[in-house]
Design an enzyme around this catalytic site. Structure first.
Site, PDB file in Angstrom:
ATOM      1  N   ASN A   1      29.541  42.004   0.792  1.00 26.41           N
ATOM      2  CA  ASN A   1      30.388  42.287   1.960  1.00 26.41           C
ATOM      3  C   ASN A   1      31.373  41.156   2.230  1.00 26.41           C
ATOM      4  OD1 ASN A   1      29.152  44.708   2.369  1.00 26.41           O
ATOM      5  ND2 ASN A   1      28.628  44.354   4.510  1.00 26.41           N
TER       6      ASN A   1
ATOM      7  N   GLU B   1      32.210  43.492   9.239  1.00 20.90           N
ATOM      8  CA  GLU B   1      32.124  42.159   9.854  1.00 20.90           C
ATOM      9  C   GLU B   1      33.492  41.531  10.086  1.00 20.90           C
ATOM     10  OE1 GLU B   1      28.570  42.460   6.969  1.00 20.90           O
ATOM     11  OE2 GLU B   1      30.679  43.005   6.998  1.00 20.90           O
TER      12      GLU B   1
ATOM     13  N   ASP C   1      35.254  41.684   2.170  1.00 17.90           N
ATOM     14  CA  ASP C   1      35.982  41.467   3.424  1.00 17.90           C
ATOM     15  C   ASP C   1      37.092  40.440   3.258  1.00 17.90           C
ATOM     16  OD1 ASP C   1      34.684  43.335   4.979  1.00 17.90           O
ATOM     17  OD2 ASP C   1      33.101  41.965   5.620  1.00 17.90           O
TER      18      ASP C   1
ATOM     19  N   ASN D   1      27.525  52.996   0.477  1.00 16.77           N
ATOM     20  CA  ASN D   1      26.615  52.054  -0.172  1.00 16.77           C
ATOM     21  C   ASN D   1      25.220  52.105   0.448  1.00 16.77           C
ATOM     22  OD1 ASN D   1      28.499  51.148  -1.978  1.00 16.77           O
ATOM     23  ND2 ASN D   1      29.020  49.298  -0.833  1.00 16.77           N
TER      24      ASN D   1
ATOM     25  N   ASP E   1      62.462  52.363  34.735  1.00 18.67           N
ATOM     26  CA  ASP E   1      63.369  52.304  35.870  1.00 18.67           C
ATOM     27  C   ASP E   1      64.783  52.561  35.346  1.00 18.67           C
ATOM     28  OD1 ASP E   1      64.283  51.819  38.447  1.00 18.67           O
ATOM     29  OD2 ASP E   1      64.551  49.690  38.090  1.00 18.67           O
TER      30      ASP E   1
ATOM     31  N   ASP F   1      58.475  47.694  40.677  1.00 18.36           N
ATOM     32  CA  ASP F   1      57.985  48.187  39.386  1.00 18.36           C
ATOM     33  C   ASP F   1      56.621  47.619  39.008  1.00 18.36           C
ATOM     34  OD1 ASP F   1      60.359  49.703  38.736  1.00 18.36           O
ATOM     35  OD2 ASP F   1      61.362  47.802  38.362  1.00 18.36           O
TER      36      ASP F   1
ATOM     37  N   ASP G   1      61.982  45.852  36.199  1.00 19.52           N
ATOM     38  CA  ASP G   1      62.236  44.435  36.452  1.00 19.52           C
ATOM     39  C   ASP G   1      62.137  44.042  37.914  1.00 19.52           C
ATOM     40  OD1 ASP G   1      64.439  45.750  37.397  1.00 19.52           O
ATOM     41  OD2 ASP G   1      65.922  44.518  36.357  1.00 19.52           O
TER      42      ASP G   1
END
Length: 910
Positions: free
Chosen positions: A730, A324, A734, A705, A366, A641, A637
């Site tokens: 949990n 989660e 967490d 688990n 470049d 590009d 730049d």
């Protein structure tokens, strides 16, 4: 060096390139027509003259041709930013669980039993994760926009209402306007030059070539395959290096060459390796849920007989299988990386690009301004024998310093070189004071040379210019300290040496002198004769001091560097040799178009240098590399590009880049230095390492688990853990994982690129997860046959008839597994966060140690509190913890063995 030659066999050109070429052909005709026309014809065509347009004509032109503004990609709205921050595969999974929980915990239960805990926990995780991402990306976006707002550009225009040329914003420019140009100006629109004096432009933003190009006002009737090479046209986005000019605006805004290139960039960014990897991981977790949840539902439904409780428990298993906190951990890891890079003067516009940097195994860049300094430097001052000679440099300095015209880049490079060397060489000291200027003959593009006459006891004419022109006015040559006639053989020897220098990518001019020329008074071009040729000056746009070291560092970190440039192959070859990029083969843009996609993909693996490329060719090469399975970054730049940036996994630009390039980029460097990229790559790999740690350890422990739950459900006459227990377990686990973004990462892990591999996560879950199940089952047996009977008079559950005692038995059993699950789940963080032996060879970061310890302590205490009793848990006897210590110790040993076996079989842990 081998220039690859490609035949016509299997020639495939992409539809995009064909379409562009078709449109370009029509536009080229328009440009060619303007280039070939006499100035008066142009005035008639655009209804203007040397004094410019009237206000009425300006309005009419604006209506007909539009504003001089280049369209950019649509700005992302606030709503779109919020959606992008909150909508991702993981939050989608959690949102489904919330919806289901609304029905099972609220709608379908009696009024007094409604439970909002699960809903509140999951919603809180989603809100925190999405908010972090939104605010970090919004902050970076504003920083990028502020860079753009800092730039305001004007141009000098003649109009009939103005007494003299006036500065106006370039957006107000219209077709037919007369523009005045001077050194340092940016070309504000596409112009036909109608008057020029010593005009040199830099077109590197469009073409990538660092050497300036001469522009003149004369009509041009020739044919050029490349529009930018037409000598009397100047294009929006290029810059005036030296000289002055007037130009007639022939195209504005989106119709300019720059605008056409910009329009081709308004396409969706290619899906990056991060997005692809996250999607694969999401579907992997969904598949596990689709398998586990129905099995748990049916086993509990049939064995316990209560399908409502069975459904609720099956849904808690789905929650239990889901990491989660993953959206929050991912976002926090990425945001931490963005903050770390901001300290390195780097703006991260897109948080995902931090991890894309870490996965990058090829950096395409470049040449001009990234590998090089984007300026002209005097590399060699040689006599005719090819040896360094201070006399040649001294005479070149006198020519450059004493001329009164506008000094160009070459003059500045010569003067700078003398300033650097005068402390070491006495004959270069005080040159600006020792000589008196007598006269000069200015540079012009017909002669391609310029002369000054100086006096210091004797009078000397010193001339520098193009080698061919200098040979044409020289009758003598200095050779080994002697002045010899310039014979045909010596002339050929000189040309051969110049060609050799040209092949090394150097621009070469020659220096000559004549002592006591006449007349003593006014000098003219006629006096540039019977000169004594002295030597050569060779110039180069040199690599930055940090470039070679940065490329070596990138290579050591598993990142190959490839150069994709619009510059010519000789200059590119020389620069690449100096910075350590292999140049055994160079592929030219004309040859790229002759390759099928499959052939290009094969050749792109072997070739490190590509030259004379168009923007579309750069993008095509990057796409080919990505299709080969590489994660590709691109650094540039210029407008040329921008397409390559969008095609790459991580587009990188600089604060001095053109606006389109900055908008296309994911990352903006405030310093044009490749060493910053090395730091970004390391930060990206740290980010990935900590994200994958959380996913693997959480998914595997959750799977273990839930696998244990599945087994217990089949044999126990009651639920091994209530749904609320699963959610609470949990949540605390967490929360202890929120420090993972700040965890330490092994140096060995940072040495190579890292990519998302969902199959590796699946293997990890199946290999490591069941090791915890072994000890979960041991805990079941301990609680069912030892601890619970010990606390209930030696009776097993089926032997108890008293309902209150049965409830106590179940609460005690669930508390025992509740605590053991937290201990095993939390300690596995330390066991599998590194392939090294935990606590001995490798230790977690201090925040992670503190939070994981607090998590264990907090959850261990819960069964002894009133809150724990209220949620169906019972206080555990002290004997339980002795058994728990043995179980956890054995679990750690087995987890270490499983970890070693996993590394042995699959090559790496994370």
């Amino acid at each position: 060096m081998q220039i690859l030659k490609v035949n016509q066999t299997g020639k495939i050109v992409s539809e995009r390139i064909q379409a562009q070429n078709s449109g370009t052909s029509r536009k080229q005709e328009i440009y060619n027509s303007s280039a070939a026309s006499e100035i008066q014809e142009l005035f008639n065509q655009f209804q203007t003259n040397t004094t410019g347009l009237t206000e009425k004509q300006v309005s009419q032109s604006r209506l007909q041709y539009g504003d001089n503004q280049v369209s950019r990609g649509k700005k992302v709205s606030l709503g779109q930013s919020i959606i992008a921050a909150f909508v991702n595969p993981f939050t989608a999974i959690l949102s489904v669980l919330v919806i289901v929980s609304v029905f099972t915990d609220v709608i379908f239960v009696p009024a007094g039993e409604k439970n909002f805990t699960t809903i509140a926990i999951i919603c809180t995780m989603v809100v925190i994760s999405g908010s972090l991402r939104f605010f970090q990306e919004n902050k970076s976006g504003h920083a990028a926009e502020n860079l753009l707002r800092m730039i305001t550009t004007t141009c000098s225009v003649s109009r009939q209402e103005y007494e003299m040329p006036r500065e106006i914003p370039i957006e107000e420019l219209v077709v037919g306007d007369i523009v005045h140009l001077a050194a340092g100006d940016m070309i504000p629109a596409d112009l036909r030059i109608i008057q020029a004096k010593d005009l040199f432009l830099s077109q590197s933003a469009l073409t990538g070539e660092s050497i300036e190009i001469e522009k003149t006002a004369d009509p041009f009737n020739g044919v050029h395959g490349n529009l930018t090479e037409i000598p009397n046209l100047a294009f929006m986005g290029t810059n005036v290096i030296s000289g002055s000019a007037k130009g007639l605006v022939i195209r504005t805004g989106n119709e300019t060459f720059f605008g056409e290139m910009a329009k081709s960039m308004n396409c969706k960014h290619a899906k990056t390796s991060f997005e692809t990897g996250i999607n694969k991981v999401s579907w992997l977790l969904i598949r596990f849920m689709l398998v586990m949840v129905p099995i748990v539902l049916f086993i509990n439904g049939f064995s316990k007989g209560n399908w409502g409780d069975a459904l609720l428990f099956a849904l808690s298993v789905a929650v239990g299988l889901t990491p989660e906190m993953l959206p929050m951990v991912v976002t926090t890891s990425l945001a931490k990386g963005a903050v770390a890079m901001s300290k390195e003067k780097t703006i991260i516009k897109n948080l995902n690009s931090i991890q894309n940097l870490g996965s990058m195994d090829i950096l395409c860049t470049d040449k001009t301004g990234t590998l090089t300094q984007d300026k002209v430097v005097l590399e060699y001052h040689l006599n005719l024998q090819g040896k360094e000679d201070s006399r040649v440099l001294r005479h070149a300095f006198l020519n450059s310093f004493y001329q009164t015209g506008l000094k160009n880049l070459i003059d500045h490079a010569i003067i700078q070189k003398v300033a650097e060397k005068q402390d070491q060489e006495a004959e270069l000291q005080g040159l600006s004071e020792k000589f008196v200027k007598v006269d000069e003959i200015p540079f012009d593009f017909t002669r391609r040379r310029m002369s000054v006459v100086v006096q210091n006891g004797k009078t000397q004419m010193i001339t520098k210019g193009a080698v061919e022109e200098m040979l044409s006015i020289s009758s003598f040559a200095e050779s080994n300290g002697k002045v010899l006639p310039l014979t045909d053989s010596l002339r050929q020897e000189i040309l051969d040496r110049v060609k050799k220098l040209n092949r090394e990518g150097l621009r070469v001019i020659a220096v000559a002198q004549k002592t006591n020329p006449s007349p003593v008074g006014e000098f003219s071009v006629a006096d540039e004769s019977e000169m004594v040729l002295m030597g050569y000056l060779a110039f180069l746009d040199p690599p930055k001091e940090s470039t070679a070291g940065a490329i070596q560092a990138l290579n050591e970190h598993g990142v190959a560097v490839k150069v994709l440039t619009g510059d010519n192959n000789m200059v590119t070859r020389q620069v690449c040799l100096q910075v350590g990029i292999p140049v055994d083969q160079i592929l030219l843009g004309s040859e790229v178009d002759q390759l099928s996609d499959a052939h290009l993909a094969a050749i792109a693996e072997k070739v490190s240098v590509f030259a004379k490329l168009s923007p579309q060719q750069k993008a095509r090469i990057i796409s080919a590399l990505r299709n080969n399975g590489h994660s590709v970054g691109y650094m540039g730049d210029g407008i040329n590009d921008a397409a390559a940036m969008k095609a790459s996994d991580a587009g990188i630009s600089v604060d001095t880049a053109v606006d389109i390039a900055k908008e296309s980029a994911d990352i903006i460097l405030l310093e044009k230095d490749l060493m910053v990229l090395e730091k970004g790559i390391i930060e990206g790999r740290k980010t990935y390492a900590n994200m994958i740690k959380y996913i693997k350890m959480t998914a595997s422990s959750n799977f273990g688990n839930m696998f244990s739950v599945l087994i217990a459900s089949a044999f126990l006459p009651f639920l091994p853990m209530l749904p609320l227990h699963v959610i609470l377990l949990n949540l605390i686990y967490d929360l202890s994982c929120t420090a993972i973004p700040w965890d330490n990462v092994d140096k060995e892990y940072l040495a190579v690129p890292r990519k998302w591999d969902a199959s590796s996560i699946g293997k990890f879950m199946l290999c490591i997860g069941p090791t915890s199940s072994v000890f979960d089952i041991c805990t079941y047996l301990l609680m069912y046959f030892v601890i619970c009977p010990m606390m209930t008079g030696g009776l097993l559950f089926h032997q108890i008839s008293d309902p209150a005692t049965q409830v106590y038995y179940i609460a005690l059993f669930q508390a025992g597994w509740f605590v053991e699950s937290m201990w095993s789940q939390t300690l596995v963080i330390h066991m599998i966060r590194s392939p090294k032996i935990p606590f001995i060879q490798n230790r977690a970061s201090f925040p992670l140690i503190v939070l994981s310890t607090l998590g264990i302590v907090c959850l261990t205490i819960i069964p002894f509190t009133g809150f724990g009793h209220s949620i169906g848990l019972a206080s555990l006897p002290i004997e339980y913890f002795g058994y728990l210590a043995v179980i956890i110790l054995l679990y750690m040993l087995l987890a270490t063995l499983a970890k070693k076996l996993f590394v042995w079989k699959y090559g790496e842990l994370l």
